[in-house]
Design an enzyme around this catalytic site. Structure first.
Site, PDB file in Angstrom:
ATOM      1  N   SER A 108       0.844  -1.192   0.000  1.00 55.60           N
ATOM      2  CA  SER A 108       0.000   0.000   0.000  1.00 55.60           C
ATOM      3  C   SER A 108       0.879   1.241   0.000  1.00 55.60           C
ATOM      4  O   SER A 108       2.011   1.217   0.498  1.00 55.60           O
ATOM      5  CB  SER A 108      -0.887  -0.009   1.243  1.00 55.60           C
ATOM      6  OG  SER A 108      -1.444   1.265   1.479  1.00 55.60           O
ATOM      7  N   SER A 109       0.328   2.333  -0.527  1.00 55.23           N
ATOM      8  CA  SER A 109       1.061   3.602  -0.524  1.00 55.23           C
ATOM      9  C   SER A 109       1.290   4.132   0.881  1.00 55.23           C
ATOM     10  O   SER A 109       2.120   5.030   1.082  1.00 55.23           O
ATOM     11  CB  SER A 109       0.311   4.644  -1.352  1.00 55.23           C
ATOM     12  OG  SER A 109      -0.986   4.870  -0.811  1.00 55.23           O
ATOM     13  N   CYS A 110       0.597   3.583   1.878  1.00 58.58           N
ATOM     14  CA  CYS A 110       0.778   4.073   3.251  1.00 58.58           C
ATOM     15  C   CYS A 110       2.133   3.680   3.837  1.00 58.58           C
ATOM     16  O   CYS A 110       2.469   4.110   4.941  1.00 58.58           O
ATOM     17  CB  CYS A 110      -0.352   3.596   4.159  1.00 58.58           C
ATOM     18  SG  CYS A 110      -0.310   1.833   4.530  1.00 58.58           S
ATOM     19  N   TYR A 137      -0.648  -0.970  10.083  1.00 57.67           N
ATOM     20  CA  TYR A 137      -0.727  -1.672   8.799  1.00 57.67           C
ATOM     21  C   TYR A 137       0.525  -1.383   7.973  1.00 57.67           C
ATOM     22  O   TYR A 137       1.096  -2.292   7.359  1.00 57.67           O
ATOM     23  CB  TYR A 137      -1.977  -1.201   8.056  1.00 57.67           C
ATOM     24  CG  TYR A 137      -2.186  -1.821   6.696  1.00 57.67           C
ATOM     25  CD1 TYR A 137      -2.634  -3.130   6.573  1.00 57.67           C
ATOM     26  CD2 TYR A 137      -1.955  -1.090   5.535  1.00 57.67           C
ATOM     27  CE1 TYR A 137      -2.849  -3.695   5.323  1.00 57.67           C
ATOM     28  CE2 TYR A 137      -2.167  -1.650   4.288  1.00 57.67           C
ATOM     29  CZ  TYR A 137      -2.613  -2.957   4.183  1.00 57.67           C
ATOM     30  OH  TYR A 137      -2.808  -3.508   2.947  1.00 57.67           O
ATOM     31  N   LYS A 141       3.402  -3.950   6.297  1.00 59.99           N
ATOM     32  CA  LYS A 141       3.670  -4.000   4.862  1.00 59.99           C
ATOM     33  C   LYS A 141       5.127  -3.656   4.534  1.00 59.99           C
ATOM     34  O   LYS A 141       5.721  -4.231   3.616  1.00 59.99           O
ATOM     35  CB  LYS A 141       2.712  -3.070   4.117  1.00 59.99           C
ATOM     36  CG  LYS A 141       1.295  -3.611   4.048  1.00 59.99           C
ATOM     37  CD  LYS A 141       1.252  -4.934   3.299  1.00 59.99           C
ATOM     38  CE  LYS A 141      -0.126  -5.540   3.220  1.00 59.99           C
ATOM     39  NZ  LYS A 141      -0.114  -6.838   2.510  1.00 59.99           N
ATOM     40  N   HIS A 180     -12.859   1.641   3.103  1.00 61.36           N
ATOM     41  CA  HIS A 180     -12.083   2.815   2.727  1.00 61.36           C
ATOM     42  C   HIS A 180     -13.021   3.930   2.255  1.00 61.36           C
ATOM     43  O   HIS A 180     -14.231   3.748   2.134  1.00 61.36           O
ATOM     44  CB  HIS A 180     -11.078   2.447   1.635  1.00 61.36           C
ATOM     45  CG  HIS A 180      -9.946   1.606   2.130  1.00 61.36           C
ATOM     46  ND1 HIS A 180      -9.867   0.251   1.910  1.00 61.36           N
ATOM     47  CD2 HIS A 180      -8.849   1.932   2.859  1.00 61.36           C
ATOM     48  CE1 HIS A 180      -8.773  -0.220   2.465  1.00 61.36           C
ATOM     49  NE2 HIS A 180      -8.126   0.770   3.047  1.00 61.36           N
TER      50      HIS A 180
END
Length: 318
Positions: A108-110, A137, A141, A180
């Site tokens: 994920s971009s997070c 999260y 990742k 989301h």
């Protein structure tokens, strides 16, 4: 890649996994395998080992994860950290031990710092602090990305990580507690329209900028990574275009046909001010998104209306 190669898609019933399954079938891949979370608990190492012994997959695509929005991440930090660590660590380590030829890890971009320069480049990983509302999260990742990088470095295996921007589309989660922003908005506007165009209250100020990618485009990126040996360990996947949350809300409102008022609850958190992906690395290899946001939202809303009685609503347990 041989069309009869045995490909295991972890999380094949989820939004991303099911899109990957469809994309591979459409290209003629005929030896796909998947297990539901009830059939195989990926958090259980012994169960995963037995599955690999039995099935012997040649390729593993890890689209399995515990996911959710700001509220879910805030309320269940331990589960978001530990469940994701167990899932990915079992898949990555056991794939290595069973000599899986190719492993594609989805993140994920997070994973990128909260205040990193925009657009987000792959090399910004681990250069600053994360966004607190989803750091649990993100940390999981990041661990998966680095594990795959370590395997590439130490064992010279074809393990690659793809980091998508915000995804949406068919088979999304529309539960208002755990979903989301885009599917949550779509459901809120739909239900408000049914109630005579009642007002819709949305979190925050509406000013943060976000990028959204239709899930079928993400699936095509996975197929691209499968069919090509990519030289780097990490690739962003997105459109390279963003818009404000307010603009997103107005686009969804128009698609749904809701005519009521939008109320912004500024007492609620906005999250990261901006998250735009630099997708030049993967674009330069030959992949590019195809579906524009308005088209993707319309497709998603049509699917939502047709499946409203059976849509996925994920509940989290404490």
């Amino acid at each position: 890649m041989n069309r009869s190669s045995k490909i295991y898609i972890a999380g094949h019933k989820g939004m991303v996994g099911s899109a990957i399954w469809r994309a591979l079938q459409n290209k003629g891949y005929n030896n796909l395998i998947g297990r539901t979370s009830k059939e195989l608990d990926l958090r259980n190492q012994d169960s995963v080992i037995q599955f690999f012994k039995s099935e012997k997959p040649e390729v593993v695509i890890d689209a399995a994860a515990r996911v959710g929005g700001i509220l879910a991440n805030n309320n269940y930090p331990y589960q978001f950290l530990m469940d994701n660590l167990f899932i990915q660590n079992n898949l990555i380590d056991i794939s290595l031990k069973f000599e899986v030829k190719k492993f594609i890890f989805l993140g994920s971009s997070c994973i990128y710092p909260k205040f990193a320069s925009q657009p987000l480049k792959e090399e910004y990983l681990l250069t600053d602090l994360l966004e607190p509302t989803n750091e649990w999260y993100a940390i999981a990742k990041i661990t998966g990305v680095k594990a795959c990088e370590a395997i590439r470095k130490q064992f010279e295996k074809d393990y690659v990580s793809l980091m998508p921007t915000n995804l949406y589309g068919i088979n999304d989660n529309f539960d208002l507690e755990t979903s989301h922003v885009l599917p949550a908005m779509l459901r809120k506007f739909h239900e408000a329209k049914k109630k005579g165009n009642s007002p819709v209250t949305l979190w925050g100020s509406g000013t943060p900028l976000r990028e959204f990618l239709f899930v079928d485009d993400m699936a095509k990126a996975v197929v691209f990574a499968l069919e090509n040996k990519l030289p780097e360990y990490l690739y962003n996947v997105g459109t390279g275009v963003d818009l404000t949350i307010k603009e997103l809300a107005e686009t969804i409102q128009k698609t749904v046909g809701h005519l009521g008022e939008i109320i912004w609850d500024k007492s609620k958190p906005d999250g990261t001010p901006r998250k735009l992906m630099d997708v030049s690395r993967l674009n330069s290899m030959g992949w590019k998104h195809e579906v524009q946001l308005e088209e993707g939202i319309a497709i998603t809303y049509d699917w939502f209306k047709q499946n409203i009685e059976n849509i996925k609503q994920v509940k989290l347990q404490e």
